[in-house]
Design an enzyme around this catalytic site. Structure first.
Site, short mmCIF file in Angstrom:
data_model
loop_
_atom_site.label_atom_id
_atom_site.label_comp_id
_atom_site.label_asym_id
_atom_site.label_seq_id
_atom_site.Cartn_x
_atom_site.Cartn_y
_atom_site.Cartn_z
N ALA A 1 4.00 22.69 40.36
CA ALA A 1 3.82 22.52 41.81
C ALA A 1 2.98 23.60 42.44
O ALA A 1 2.82 23.62 43.66
CB ALA A 1 5.19 22.46 42.49
N SER B 1 -0.70 9.91 30.70
CA SER B 1 -2.16 9.94 30.68
C SER B 1 -2.72 8.58 30.31
O SER B 1 -2.13 7.83 29.51
CB SER B 1 -2.65 10.98 29.67
OG SER B 1 -4.03 10.85 29.44
N TYR C 1 -2.93 16.25 22.68
CA TYR C 1 -2.47 15.96 24.04
C TYR C 1 -1.88 14.55 24.14
O TYR C 1 -0.77 14.35 24.64
CB TYR C 1 -3.64 16.14 25.01
CG TYR C 1 -3.33 15.73 26.43
CD1 TYR C 1 -2.40 16.42 27.19
CD2 TYR C 1 -4.00 14.67 27.02
CE1 TYR C 1 -2.12 16.05 28.49
CE2 TYR C 1 -3.75 14.30 28.33
CZ TYR C 1 -2.80 15.00 29.05
OH TYR C 1 -2.53 14.62 30.35
#
Length: 689
Positions: A397, A527, A540
């Protein structure tokens, strides 16, 4: 050398005081109402960095009171000791009514002059506006003032009258500054309110969200406008105010080159990714003919006159007004005057202070508006119903998607719970939310440390009354081909540690709280790579796919307890992390605000997945034509080379945690292949190449 500033809490005033603190010696006295002292103390800390706060001294008063209502003893003590009196407090709003404009602009100037006289200041610096030129047609230079110009609105009239008061009634030396339309900071985009071109931003956003960016739109030539960023105005004022022998002069703080209104709008459309306007017939074609017409009959003048009539204003309020564009603004989108600024340019010569091209900072203005001033999320009833009073835990955040999501959650009445490693940045976001009337909590945590996550879960469960939403946004992205990864198995361990193990450890740690509540919704920022399998992202994509699969299995076990999941297969997002890769400037990307809108949608609607068209197309291709899909991906593998960072023999600490799904490694443009890369990026928008 000492200064007195009115309007220091205002937009231009805040930046001017910052310039004075940085470049001038001596105390800076700032006028402030009693009710605004707390806000002023916050600003003083920002100006001075918490050190040397005695440099900026608040003086209680009121713009509407004689002598600004400043205590007589204070005036007696400081008489003859103030070198510069900057009067910025005024109304800068085309939509303000007569009474407000008169009280603040005209009455406020008289009151400020009375105080300046009592203090016997060295110079009175009046911030006027190019609006003082009214509807003067033609070149308006800095020596001109009373030219018999029409003053079509209360704003124009009071700017003219307040400047006239200074010129004719000031008992002390004076200098006058006439800024054009002041927009946000050219580097950060910082702005404090909706004004000027910002009224058109909601319309541009709707165009972007509902029309393809390549679609050409027909526009009309609406004349010229003039925008300047606030940092230029503040720097120029500070410099000119301290030049010797310039009293009794006016200075135009304007862009020396007028900006066509259509070009201005197109600059913001380009920044937003919205379609742009073309003008098939512009002034170069019609200019010769229209100049033969009497001035009142020229198209631009007819348009301006028409939109200022009562029937037109009613019609505009019912049309453009619904998009947030006031009728008063439409009538003043362009200037009939061309503002000559040669005196100002000579005064600034050698200082390095100049007006930047709008194209160079339009994206900064747009991004700041989209992330901080766009109130669409807060005005949506569904968003407020779903988020008001709810505690939303957001990882990653401190920046990017996570930070903007927190701002949007707070705007809708939710309570963001900010989680990331960097406490200072989290505190800044919390302070921003609180200054806007919201509430937020800060819980620093290294999400790659499983024990730290356990401690975090224990604190969240005991210190928060509820955990209504969890947004797993923090993540690590590594772009490296397999042939360069044989001695880098730690790449796969690290991505799994944060993107998979860290995420599920956090979910599992908060599950007892959600079971106790019999409610909870988890949003995983996955993703588009999980659907499209782009080359070089094996570490990833595998970690994100693992989180997807785990969530899909667990969702069936907990749905009976009111707990649900949403996986967002996020496309490429434009953030500072991809900024060094200049090639991405030409790629279709989401802004952090667009990505945050998807996160808000996931919390409000609670779908199982949120996908893009490109992502779904990739998934379908892998299902029904896998060989063809792998051929296309191999072509992309050849077109997009490994980066210099990927080829380097980097150590274990080279890949740092970043908000997912951003790309860490730079992608250099291979000679002769730039057009192929751009073609691939546009054919498959949002895919991480």
């Amino acid at each position: 050398m000492s200064s007195f500033v009115t309007g220091a809490t205002g937009f231009i005033g805040r930046f001017l005081v910052s310039e004075l603190v940085d470049h001038r010696d001596g105390p800076i006295f700032v006028l402030v109402r009693q009710s605004s002292l707390h806000r002023m103390e916050t600003l003083i800390t920002q100006w001075t960095g918490g050190a040397g706060s005695s440099r900026v001294v608040p003086v209680v008063g009121d713009l509407r009171e004689p002598g600004l209502g400043v205590d007589a003893d204070w005036v007696a003590e400081h008489a003859g000791k103030i070198d510069h009196f900057f009067h910025l407090a005024a109304i800068y709003d085309m939509t303000a009514d007569d009474a407000t404009n008169d009280a603040m602009n005209v009455g406020g100037t008289r009151n400020a002059l009375a105080l300046a006289s009592a203090l016997d200041v060295g110079c009175f610096h009046q911030v006027s506006s190019v609006a003082a030129a009214g509807d003067y047609h033609g070149h308006f230079d800095e020596t001109m003032f009373e030219e018999g110009q029409p003053l079509p609105s209360p704003y124009h009239r009071t700017k003219y009258e307040s400047e006239k008061i200074v010129r004719e009634e000031s008992p002390v030396p004076w200098r006058i500054y006439r800024p054009a339309i002041v927009v946000g900071h050219s580097e950060t985009g910082a702005m404090d309110k909706i004004d000027g071109p910002y009224y058109f931003f909601p319309m541009i956003k709707r165009m972007r969200d509902n029309l393809p960016g390549w679609l050409p739109l027909v526009g009309v030539d609406l004349g010229d406008t003039n925008l300047v960023p606030v940092d230029y105005v503040a720097k120029a004022m500070d410099h000119i105010a301290h030049l010797p022998d310039r009293n009794g002069e006016a200075f135009h703080l304007v862009n020396p080159e007028p900006q066509p209104v259509v070009d201005m709008i197109n600059a913001f459309c380009a920044a937003a990714g919205a379609p742009r306007f073309a003008t098939p017939i512009d002034r170069n074609v019609t200019g010769g003919a229209t100049r033969l017409l009497p001035r009142p009959l020229r198209p631009s003048n007819l348009f301006s006159a028409a939109v200022r009539t009562a029937p037109a204003k009613i019609m505009l309020d019912q049309t453009l007004g619904r998009l947030g564009i006031p009728a008063e603004v439409v009538g003043h989108t362009s200037f009939p005057s061309v503002f000559d600024s040669r005196i100002t340019e000579k005064a600034l010569a050698g200082s390095g202070i100049a007006v930047p091209d709008l194209e160079s900072y339009a994206r900064a203005l747009w991004s700041y508006w989209e992330e901080n001033l766009d109130d669409t999320t807060g005005r949506d009833r569904r968003n407020r119903a779903a988020l008001k009073g709810k505690h939303v835990v957001i990882t990653g955040a401190s920046s990017g998607i996570g930070k903007v999501t927190a701002l949007k959650v707070a705007q809708a009445g939710g309570i963001p719970v900010l989680v990331a490693r960097g406490k200072d940045k989290l505190e800044e976001t919390k302070a921003t939310i609180e200054m806007r009337g919201g509430q937020a909590y800060v819980f620093p945590c290294d999400l790659s440390d499983l024990r730290a996550i356990d401690d975090l879960c224990a604190r969240l469960s005991s210190e928060l009354p509820t955990v209504d939403f969890l947004v797993n946004n923090a993540g690590r992205s590594i772009r490296r081909s397999l042939r360069l990864s044989h001695d880098r198995f730690h790449d796969f361990e690290r991505t799994m540690q944060l993107n998979y193990f860290g995420a599920i450890r956090l979910i599992m740690g908060l599950m007892p709280k959600m079971h106790e509540q019999k409610s909870g919704h988890i949003v995983n920022i996955s993703s588009i790579g999980v659907q499209t399998n782009p080359p070089r992202f094996s570490a990833y994509v595998a970690s994100k796919a693992a989180l997807d699969s785990w969530s899909n299995v667990v969702a069936s076990e907990v749905v009976g307890h009111g707990i649900s999941f949403t996986n967002i297969h996020m496309p490429l997002v434009r953030t500072p992390m991809i900024a060094p890769t200049k090639m991405y400037d030409k790629f279709p990307t989401l802004s952090p605000a667009q990505a945050a809108d998807l996160v808000v949608r996931a919390m409000v609607e609670k779908p199982h997945e949120i996908n893009t068209f490109a992502g779904n197309a990739g998934a379908v291709a892998h299902t029904f034509a896998p060989k063809a899909a792998f051929r296309i991906l191999n072509l992309a593998y050849q077109v997009f080379p490994d980066s210099a960072a990927a080829k380097a023999k980097a150590g274990p600490s080279d890949a740092q945690p970043t908000p997912a799904p951003e790309v860490v490694a730079d992608v250099p443009v291979a000679g002769g292949r730039e057009s192929e890369q751009i073609l691939m990026a546009r054919l498959f928008p949002g895919v991480h190449w």
